[in-house]
Structures are given as C-alpha cells and as structure tokens.
Write a protein that holds these residues in place. Sequence first.
Motif, PDB file in Angstrom:
ATOM      1  N   LYS A 188      27.130  45.902  35.274  1.00 56.12           N
ATOM      2  CA  LYS A 188      26.291  44.701  35.433  1.00 56.12           C
ATOM      3  C   LYS A 188      26.545  43.732  34.277  1.00 56.12           C
ATOM      4  O   LYS A 188      26.647  42.519  34.476  1.00 56.12           O
ATOM      5  CB  LYS A 188      24.822  45.103  35.494  1.00 56.12           C
ATOM      6  CG  LYS A 188      23.878  43.977  35.793  1.00 56.12           C
ATOM      7  CD  LYS A 188      22.456  44.493  35.943  1.00 56.12           C
ATOM      8  CE  LYS A 188      21.504  43.340  36.214  1.00 56.12           C
ATOM      9  NZ  LYS A 188      20.116  43.802  36.303  1.00 56.12           N
ATOM     10  N   ALA A 189      26.648  44.263  33.064  1.00 57.22           N
ATOM     11  CA  ALA A 189      26.855  43.416  31.887  1.00 57.22           C
ATOM     12  C   ALA A 189      28.280  42.870  31.810  1.00 57.22           C
ATOM     13  O   ALA A 189      28.490  41.707  31.443  1.00 57.22           O
ATOM     14  CB  ALA A 189      26.528  44.201  30.614  1.00 57.22           C
ATOM     15  N   ALA A 190      29.274  43.701  32.139  1.00 55.57           N
ATOM     16  CA  ALA A 190      30.675  43.311  31.968  1.00 55.57           C
ATOM     17  C   ALA A 190      31.244  42.584  33.173  1.00 55.57           C
ATOM     18  O   ALA A 190      32.233  41.864  33.054  1.00 55.57           O
ATOM     19  CB  ALA A 190      31.525  44.546  31.675  1.00 55.57           C
ATOM     20  N   GLY A 191      30.652  42.815  34.317  1.00 51.84           N
ATOM     21  CA  GLY A 191      31.216  42.282  35.552  1.00 51.84           C
ATOM     22  C   GLY A 191      32.114  43.320  36.192  1.00 51.84           C
ATOM     23  O   GLY A 191      32.877  44.013  35.505  1.00 51.84           O
ATOM     24  N   HIS A 192      31.988  43.455  37.488  1.00 53.00           N
ATOM     25  CA  HIS A 192      32.692  44.507  38.233  1.00 53.00           C
ATOM     26  C   HIS A 192      34.212  44.382  38.134  1.00 53.00           C
ATOM     27  O   HIS A 192      34.924  45.388  38.082  1.00 53.00           O
ATOM     28  CB  HIS A 192      32.246  44.477  39.696  1.00 53.00           C
ATOM     29  CG  HIS A 192      32.388  45.796  40.376  1.00 53.00           C
ATOM     30  ND1 HIS A 192      33.600  46.325  40.735  1.00 53.00           N
ATOM     31  CD2 HIS A 192      31.468  46.711  40.748  1.00 53.00           C
ATOM     32  CE1 HIS A 192      33.432  47.492  41.309  1.00 53.00           C
ATOM     33  NE2 HIS A 192      32.136  47.755  41.329  1.00 53.00           N
ATOM     34  N   ASP A 193      34.718  43.156  38.091  1.00 49.82           N
ATOM     35  CA  ASP A 193      36.168  42.949  38.120  1.00 49.82           C
ATOM     36  C   ASP A 193      36.800  42.785  36.742  1.00 49.82           C
ATOM     37  O   ASP A 193      37.995  42.512  36.637  1.00 49.82           O
ATOM     38  CB  ASP A 193      36.505  41.721  38.984  1.00 49.82           C
ATOM     39  CG  ASP A 193      36.191  41.977  40.453  1.00 49.82           C
ATOM     40  OD1 ASP A 193      36.378  43.133  40.903  1.00 49.82           O
ATOM     41  OD2 ASP A 193      35.745  41.039  41.132  1.00 49.82           O
ATOM     42  N   SER A 194      36.008  42.990  35.693  1.00 46.86           N
ATOM     43  CA  SER A 194      36.565  42.899  34.335  1.00 46.86           C
ATOM     44  C   SER A 194      37.299  44.193  33.990  1.00 46.86           C
ATOM     45  O   SER A 194      37.196  45.191  34.707  1.00 46.86           O
ATOM     46  CB  SER A 194      35.444  42.656  33.323  1.00 46.86           C
ATOM     47  OG  SER A 194      34.634  43.820  33.206  1.00 46.86           O
ATOM     48  N   VAL A 195      38.024  44.178  32.885  1.00 48.44           N
ATOM     49  CA  VAL A 195      38.723  45.379  32.423  1.00 48.44           C
ATOM     50  C   VAL A 195      37.712  46.502  32.179  1.00 48.44           C
ATOM     51  O   VAL A 195      37.872  47.622  32.664  1.00 48.44           O
ATOM     52  CB  VAL A 195      39.551  45.085  31.145  1.00 48.44           C
ATOM     53  CG1 VAL A 195      40.137  46.373  30.572  1.00 48.44           C
ATOM     54  CG2 VAL A 195      40.657  44.083  31.441  1.00 48.44           C
ATOM     55  N   ALA A 196      36.668  46.198  31.431  1.00 50.68           N
ATOM     56  CA  ALA A 196      35.628  47.208  31.163  1.00 50.68           C
ATOM     57  C   ALA A 196      34.938  47.613  32.454  1.00 50.68           C
ATOM     58  O   ALA A 196      34.638  48.794  32.664  1.00 50.68           O
ATOM     59  CB  ALA A 196      34.605  46.673  30.164  1.00 50.68           C
ATOM     60  N   GLY A 197      34.690  46.659  33.329  1.00 54.57           N
ATOM     61  CA  GLY A 197      34.035  46.949  34.604  1.00 54.57           C
ATOM     62  C   GLY A 197      34.814  47.939  35.445  1.00 54.57           C
ATOM     63  O   GLY A 197      34.235  48.817  36.084  1.00 54.57           O
TER      64      GLY A 197
END
Length: 158
Positions: free
Chosen positions: A116-125
Amino acid sequence: MEERDDVQLRECAERLALTLAQSGMQRTTARVMTALLFTQQETMTAADLCGELRISSGAVSGAVNQLIPTGMIERVPAPGSRRDHYRFREHAWATLMGNQNALLDSMWNAAAEGIKAAGHDSVAGRRLDEMQDFYGFMQREMTALIDKWREQYEAGGR
C-alpha cells in the motif's frame, strides 16, 4: 534397568534441549520443556524440575512463564497438593505450529501495508507481493496440514 532407562531419557532430553537452544530458545527454557517432555511422571512440580535439572526455582519459574503461553506446557491441578504441577501438553506440537499462524498473518499484513505504501508496481511492491503471496500460501497450507495431522492422529494412523 529402570535407572539406566532414566539416564538415557535424561541424556535424550539434554540433547534436544541443546538443539533447541542452538535454534534460539533460551537454554533453561529448553531444558524445562524437554524435562517435561521426557519424564515418565504424569506431572512435575517446580521442585521436581529444580532437582532434576539442578537449577534454581527462579529459573524454573521464568521458563514456565515462557512455555505456558506457547501452549507447550500447562499448569494442572493436583488434588491434595499445594504445589503447582506442570505437564507437557497433549497435542503441544500442533498447538505450537497453529500459533505460528499468528506470525504468518503478521508477515502477510506487513507485506500488505508495504504494498500500500510503496505501490503494487514498484520495485519494493513486487518484492512485497511475493512475500505476501508466500505467507498467504504458508498460512493456508499450515492450517490444512495441522487439521490433516489431527485427523490422522486421532484415527490411530501414525
């Protein structure tokens, strides 16, 4: 012969306690747990554990206070006795593994918060998505495995 068997049981208990301590459990807690697991007595008092393990009553008390909440051991009534009696709990292993579901759930929730914080499509996500998928899978499978084991055990199919 009986004394030799008791010595062998104590040695087995100490070896398991050492393994548990090497895996992160406090050594005294591991020794108290294995003493209750390997004893031929139905229950043991704190004094029994002190004598058997040659440790202080404070050490026994601390270990018992750590083990009871895990579901591994329990305090049981002993009619006619003023002392607390302890025993290794029936189905303790299934209880312990069932308690692991709380950890699995916490890990799943931590991943969900991170996504939720990083975004689903981010590297961390993407990494957190894999983590969430893994812990969700483990939680579903652990519950099913414990249920299957209980059914098998109660049916006598060891």
